[in-house]
Design a protein around this motif. Sequence first.
Motif, PDB file in Angstrom:
ATOM      1  N   THR A  37       0.840  -1.191   0.000  1.00 57.29           N
ATOM      2  CA  THR A  37       0.000   0.000   0.000  1.00 57.29           C
ATOM      3  C   THR A  37       0.876   1.242   0.000  1.00 57.29           C
ATOM      4  O   THR A  37       1.828   1.338   0.782  1.00 57.29           O
ATOM      5  CB  THR A  37      -0.925   0.034   1.228  1.00 57.29           C
ATOM      6  N   ILE A  38       0.544   2.184  -0.866  1.00 59.32           N
ATOM      7  CA  ILE A  38       1.257   3.455  -0.924  1.00 59.32           C
ATOM      8  C   ILE A  38       0.320   4.554  -0.468  1.00 59.32           C
ATOM      9  O   ILE A  38      -0.783   4.699  -1.007  1.00 59.32           O
ATOM     10  CB  ILE A  38       1.767   3.758  -2.344  1.00 59.32           C
ATOM     11  N   LEU A  39       0.748   5.325   0.526  1.00 59.61           N
ATOM     12  CA  LEU A  39      -0.018   6.472   1.000  1.00 59.61           C
ATOM     13  C   LEU A  39       0.398   7.707   0.206  1.00 59.61           C
ATOM     14  O   LEU A  39       1.586   7.985   0.058  1.00 59.61           O
ATOM     15  CB  LEU A  39       0.239   6.711   2.491  1.00 59.61           C
ATOM     16  N   ALA A  41      -3.422   6.393  12.162  1.00 62.95           N
ATOM     17  CA  ALA A  41      -4.467   5.710  11.395  1.00 62.95           C
ATOM     18  C   ALA A  41      -4.229   5.839   9.893  1.00 62.95           C
ATOM     19  O   ALA A  41      -4.438   4.885   9.135  1.00 62.95           O
ATOM     20  CB  ALA A  41      -5.840   6.258  11.766  1.00 62.95           C
ATOM     21  N   ALA A  42      -3.783   7.001   9.453  1.00 61.67           N
ATOM     22  CA  ALA A  42      -3.564   7.205   8.021  1.00 61.67           C
ATOM     23  C   ALA A  42      -2.398   6.377   7.506  1.00 61.67           C
ATOM     24  O   ALA A  42      -2.407   5.913   6.361  1.00 61.67           O
ATOM     25  CB  ALA A  42      -3.317   8.682   7.749  1.00 61.67           C
ATOM     26  N   LEU A  43      -1.390   6.173   8.346  1.00 65.01           N
ATOM     27  CA  LEU A  43      -0.178   5.469   7.923  1.00 65.01           C
ATOM     28  C   LEU A  43      -0.242   3.965   8.159  1.00 65.01           C
ATOM     29  O   LEU A  43       0.577   3.226   7.608  1.00 65.01           O
ATOM     30  CB  LEU A  43       1.036   6.047   8.655  1.00 65.01           C
ATOM     31  N   ALA A  95      -5.324   7.487  -0.229  1.00 70.21           N
ATOM     32  CA  ALA A  95      -5.201   8.930  -0.401  1.00 70.21           C
ATOM     33  C   ALA A  95      -5.627   9.616   0.885  1.00 70.21           C
ATOM     34  O   ALA A  95      -6.602   9.219   1.519  1.00 70.21           O
ATOM     35  CB  ALA A  95      -6.086   9.407  -1.554  1.00 70.21           C
ATOM     36  N   SER A  96      -4.884  10.647   1.266  1.00 71.19           N
ATOM     37  CA  SER A  96      -5.229  11.336   2.504  1.00 71.19           C
ATOM     38  C   SER A  96      -5.401  12.829   2.263  1.00 71.19           C
ATOM     39  O   SER A  96      -4.824  13.408   1.351  1.00 71.19           O
ATOM     40  CB  SER A  96      -4.163  11.103   3.575  1.00 71.19           C
ATOM     41  N   ALA A 135      -8.281  10.344   6.652  1.00 68.46           N
ATOM     42  CA  ALA A 135      -8.100  11.711   7.136  1.00 68.46           C
ATOM     43  C   ALA A 135      -6.694  11.866   7.693  1.00 68.46           C
ATOM     44  O   ALA A 135      -6.241  11.058   8.506  1.00 68.46           O
ATOM     45  CB  ALA A 135      -9.128  12.011   8.224  1.00 68.46           C
ATOM     46  N   LEU A 136      -5.987  12.888   7.216  1.00 66.07           N
ATOM     47  CA  LEU A 136      -4.664  13.204   7.744  1.00 66.07           C
ATOM     48  C   LEU A 136      -4.491  14.709   7.696  1.00 66.07           C
ATOM     49  O   LEU A 136      -4.493  15.301   6.620  1.00 66.07           O
ATOM     50  CB  LEU A 136      -3.560  12.496   6.953  1.00 66.07           C
TER      51      LEU A 136
END
Length: 280
Positions: free
Chosen positions: A2-4, A58-60, A29-30, A47-48
Amino acid sequence: MTILVTGARGSIGRRVLDRLHAAGHTLRASSRTPGELGVPAGVDVAALDLNRPRTFDAALRGADKAFLYAEPEGAKELFAAAARAGVRHVVLLSSSTVGDPGAETDPLALHHAAVEDALAASALSATVLRPGAFAGNAFGWSEAVRSGQPVRLPYARAHTAPVHEDDIADVAVAALGAEAPAGRTLTLTGPRSLSFREQIGILAALLRREIPVHELTRQEAVEQMGRFVPAPVLTSLLDQWAASVDRPVTVTDTVERVTGHPARTFQQWAEDHLGAFAQD
């Protein structure tokens, strides 16, 4: 894997997201307002808020790689959260101002340098992108050009080497790839140094009409631009432009070395976005 992608509503973040999605990657996506992202089907959303560290974990969570913007105040916590999440490689969007002469006193350079320093201290594997002036800065002239009014700007003979946002995204995607160049800082420019007058001249030639230029004094620029540009950033920009009047800036070959294709010219950018400047 997974890529953020942070800043997925921005001109670079969205391009990175779209390229990775087209290549079939699993993505998250954030944004501070994730409900407004409008991402492609199958892309996770989180959400970030770069100013709210409690949103970081949570986002990471579960991300293997990340394309990051950062704010100095939250950078240390953001990179610590990435390390806790097991992120294997980070691509950070910074600024070429960090490597410019006088960076140690330049507000814009100091902003980005603080983030880079926090990343270096984290021991995360990373690639730092330092683009120069975005070609998209020319959108600031679009309203005047569309309405047939003079483009009002200071230091009209100041040089930049405008880099196409597609090139920044291409380099970012390459840096997120299987052979990601860890521990590297990449300075990105367009292929040619151009004054603001020359950039406006390219637009005029494509539009087949004259675009008048009204050169502001520095004080006029402060009064006009200060309404929407923070004072430290405005001072930094004006100082950079003043120092580059009639002085071409250094051009790099980074885009071609990393991507295998020549950097896109400002004319290509102008052709891509000519509709934004055309009269109704």
